[in-house]
Enzyme design. Structure first.
Site, short mmCIF file in Angstrom:
data_model
loop_
_atom_site.label_atom_id
_atom_site.label_comp_id
_atom_site.label_asym_id
_atom_site.label_seq_id
_atom_site.Cartn_x
_atom_site.Cartn_y
_atom_site.Cartn_z
N VAL A 14 -23.85 -33.50 -32.82
CA VAL A 14 -23.22 -34.54 -32.00
C VAL A 14 -23.97 -34.60 -30.67
CG1 VAL A 14 -21.47 -32.96 -31.03
CG2 VAL A 14 -21.05 -35.43 -31.06
N LYS A 15 -24.30 -35.83 -30.25
CA LYS A 15 -24.95 -36.00 -28.95
C LYS A 15 -23.85 -36.22 -27.90
CE LYS A 15 -28.65 -38.62 -28.51
NZ LYS A 15 -29.40 -39.89 -28.68
N ILE A 16 -23.95 -35.46 -26.83
CA ILE A 16 -22.96 -35.54 -25.76
C ILE A 16 -23.70 -35.71 -24.44
CG2 ILE A 16 -21.17 -34.24 -24.53
CD1 ILE A 16 -20.48 -32.80 -27.09
#
Ligand code: G3P
Length: 224
Positions: free
Chosen positions: A85-87
């Site tokens: 997941v890109k945060i």
């Protein structure tokens, strides 16, 4: 250095996955919305094309840590495989990262513009940090120099986090990242093709064809 594709264009991903040694795909809300498709159709479609082993990095659109964690778990469940997941780097993002690492979910902290941002992200447990090279170059910020600083600091402090340099406008920026020992880059299909293209290569191939045909005509090695 790993090469990932920074696009959600399924046909372009299919093409590059067939011809290039890509390690995965990255998207962000801007890239995903360009395709004007149902989100799950898009996300599952990319996974289907690249298979379960290659990395797929998809960005959360949530603003609070709790919701980021919830969205990351849903993405992992729906998309499966080698998932990150890109945060975006921010307080809530750091909190979510610490939680997600406990849950065994891969995290890429994105929208990085300085080495200190990357260092904090790495300390929070990010598997990858994504500095934006061209957006820094656009404001005379020397994007590849920032990549070099991040690579050096992660190495110096022996932190288990990789650099996934992003936001490229040309092949020279990618080449510079490689000279600094950057672990991975995510590029557009166009830049990937630019990297392998050279007019001297084209000339060499024309010469080979001309010389072969002058002696053997249309015969190939298979015809002997
Ligand atoms: O994935 C994020 C990054 O690649 C953004 O690139 O071209 O919009 O600056 P760009």
């Amino acid at each position: 250095m790993l090469f990932l594709l920074d696009t959600a264009d399924i046909e372009a991903i299919r093409h590059c996955n067939e011809f290039y040694p890509i390690a995965g795909v990255t998207t962000n809300p801007t890239i995903a919305t360009k395709e004007k498709k149902d989100f799950w159709e898009l996300a599952r479609g990319i996974r289907k094309v690249i298979g379960d082993e290659k990395m797929l990095h998809i960005q959360t659109v949530q603003k609070t840590a709790d919701k980021m964690v919830e969205e990351a778990l849903l993405l992992k469940k729906e998309v499966g495989g080698n998932f990150y997941v890109k945060i975006p780097i921010c307080e809530e993002g750091l909190k979510a990262t610490k939680e997600l690492k406990k849950l065994g979910i891969g995290v890429t902290i994105t929208a990085i513009f300085t080495a200190p941002q990357a260092l904090i992200a790495a300390k929070a447990g990010a598997d990858f940090v994504a500095p934006y090279v061209n957006r820094l170059d656009n404001i005379i910020g020397d994007g590849t120099e920032v990549v070099s600083q991040i690579v050096e600091q992660l190495d110096h402090y022996k932190i288990d986090c990789k650099v996934l340099a992003a936001s490229f406008r040309n092949a020279e920026q990618v080449h510079k990242c490689a000279t600094f020992g950057c672990h991975s880059v995510t590029v557009t299909p166009k830049i990937l093709n630019t990297i392998i293209t050279h007019p001297m290569t084209d000339n060499a191939l024309l010469d080979f064809d001309r010389d072969w045909k002058a002696v053997y005509g249309d015969k190939t090695i298979l015809d002997f």
